[in-house]
Structures are given as C-alpha cells and as structure tokens.
Scaffold this active site. Structure first.
Site, short mmCIF file in Angstrom:
data_model
loop_
_atom_site.label_atom_id
_atom_site.label_comp_id
_atom_site.label_asym_id
_atom_site.label_seq_id
_atom_site.Cartn_x
_atom_site.Cartn_y
_atom_site.Cartn_z
N SER A 253 0.84 -1.21 0.00
CA SER A 253 0.00 0.00 0.00
C SER A 253 0.87 1.25 0.00
O SER A 253 2.06 1.19 0.30
CB SER A 253 -0.89 0.01 1.24
N CYS A 254 0.21 2.37 -0.25
CA CYS A 254 0.83 3.69 -0.18
C CYS A 254 1.52 3.85 1.17
O CYS A 254 0.93 3.50 2.19
CB CYS A 254 -0.23 4.77 -0.33
N PRO A 255 2.73 4.39 1.26
CA PRO A 255 3.54 4.94 0.17
C PRO A 255 4.63 3.99 -0.31
O PRO A 255 5.53 4.44 -1.01
CB PRO A 255 4.18 6.15 0.83
N MET A 256 4.58 2.70 0.06
CA MET A 256 5.73 1.83 -0.20
C MET A 256 6.07 1.63 -1.68
O MET A 256 7.25 1.53 -2.01
CB MET A 256 5.55 0.48 0.53
#
Lengths: 78, 192
Positions: free
Chosen positions: A16-19
């Site tokens: 998921s964000c921000p990975m």
C-alpha cells in the site's frame, strides 16, 4: 513491441501507499542517468501517484499499462 | 448596476493568485535554478496514528526529492527512543512517565480506541493484511532516503533522555530557533 533494457525491477505488488513509491525511489537512486526501472504495483492509487512522483522528481514515465489488477510502470532515471 | 461593482473582489483574487509567482521568484537561486522547497515535520504527538502519518509523509517527501527534516518534540520524541529501552530518565517522575507510556516506535498507543492494546493490535493486523508498512519500516525507509531527525533539546532535558536512549542515526539536538529559521527561509511546515 520494442524490448526495453530494464536495469531493475521493483515488485511492489500487495504493498500500500507509500511503499511502491518509497521502494522505487530507493531502487532508482543508485542507477546511472537514463537507466530504466520497471515497477509492478497493485495499489490503485499508484496510477496517479507515479505520474505525480515523476513530475516532482524529473524522472521520465516511459510506459504505464494495466493488466487485470497489476499496474506496470517503466521509468527512466533523470 | 453593472458587473463593475464586483471588480474589487476579482482584483483581490488576482492579487492573491499573483503571490506564488512572487515567492517562486524570491526562492530562485542565483544560477537560475529553482531551490527545492524543504519540508519540516514537527512531530509533537507520540500517538500511533499520528506518528504513522508523519512517517508516511516524511518517507514520501524524501522519495520525491524534497529535503525533509523531522523535529521531534514532547511526546513525538518518545517514539524515537530505541524499542528495547524500557525506562528512561533519572528522577522518579521521569521514570514514572516512561513507565506509563512505553517509549519506542513499536510501542505506540492509539489516541482513541486503544482498549489496553486491542486497538493497536487490530491496526497492526489490518496493516499486514493490506500491505501497509508499519511505522518502524517507514522510519527505516525514511532514514535510508536521507530524512534528517532533529531531537528537541528541551524535551530531552525534561524527560531525562540521553543520546544513547535514542535510535541510531539521530541528528544533533536542536531548539525551536533552529526550526523557526528553517521556516523563515521558506521550508513548508507540518505540525503533527
């Protein structure tokens, strides 16, 4: 279809964000200018995030495609 | 009655819209390049959800080429004590505060719905299920991307925190004046 000379692939599927962005930034950093990075992501937000990130960093978003739930980005390092 | 009477408002809007261009001009370096705008995140809260948000923004900003600093103050500094350090401080009050709220990035509590740790446990389980990076992982990524951590000297003194209590890679302790100077020079502030 031309075969691209991909230097590094970032598999951010399931993240998921921000990975997806963070992992891509880490992968891009050591590369030489002009090198290509391929990113695979399933985060729907990544479709807009990678466009914005390339604008912010100056990297070139060469390709953006979607197959099923997987979004693929090819980025050329600035 | 003509539209003319609304012109002062339009002029005011035009004035305001003109400001960013003036700022951009002011921040242009002598060689004509734009100076990248810096970001300062003032981490005041030690709550799980707020620390999480700070680290998401810090790691993303650094990944986007924005020079990023985190000023760690009050409860926000407790999150950057080593996970394995249990009790900090010298006086009984300092030790008692550390006992009441365990320091460390992996021991954050939710500001609401903590329920003796049930809330954070459920948040952690959901994060894993949905591929959301935990604060510890985001902190490691942020530091690898060059985010500068600035501990607040006053908070360290008040809570009796030693440099050795803090995680490795922490910058020099600073005061509010350092943060104010960064903001005065155009860094964008976030107070979390």
């Amino acid at each position: 279809m031309t075969v691209l000379d991909i230097a590094v692939q970032v598999d951010a599927r399931g993240l998921s964000c921000p990975m997806p962005i963070v992992r891509t930034a880490q992968a891009v950093r050591p590369l030489a200018a002009g090198a290509l990075v391929e990113v695979l992501a399933t985060d729907p937000g990544s479709q807009r995030d990678f466009v914005a990130w390339c604008r912010a960093t100056g990297h070139d978003l060469v390709e953006q495609t979607t197959e099923g739930t997987v979004h693929r980005f090819v980025i050329r390092r600035k | 009655m003509t539209k003319q009477s609304f012109d002062p408002i339009a002029e005011a809007i035009a004035d305001v819209e003109g400001v960013p261009e003036a700022f951009a001009e002011a921040f242009r370096a002598p060689d004509g390049d734009r100076k990248p705008r810096e970001l300062v995140i003032i981490c005041y809260s030690g709550d799980l959800e707020k620390t999480w948000a700070s680290l998401i923004l810090a790691s993303t900003a650094a990944a986007s080429g924005t020079p990023t600093r985190m000023f760690l103050t009050f409860w926000g500094l407790q999150a950057f004590v080593k996970d394995e350090v249990r009790i900090t401080g010298q006086s009984w009050m300092q030790k008692m505060l550390a006992f009441m709220q365990r320091p460390g990035i992996s021991h954050r509590k939710l500001s609401k719905m903590n329920f003796m740790g049930m809330g954070p446990w459920m948040m952690g389980t959901l994060a894993k299920q949905y591929g959301v990076a935990k604060p510890k992982e985001l902190l490691e990524a942020a530091m690898a991307l060059g985010v500068e951590l600035m501990p607040c000297q006053m908070t360290m003194d008040m809570f009796g925190l030693k440099r050795s209590d803090m995680i490795d890679g922490m910058g020099e302790p600073v005061g509010a004046a350092t943060v104010i100077e960064l903001l005065a020079n155009g860094a964008a502030p976030l107070f979390i």
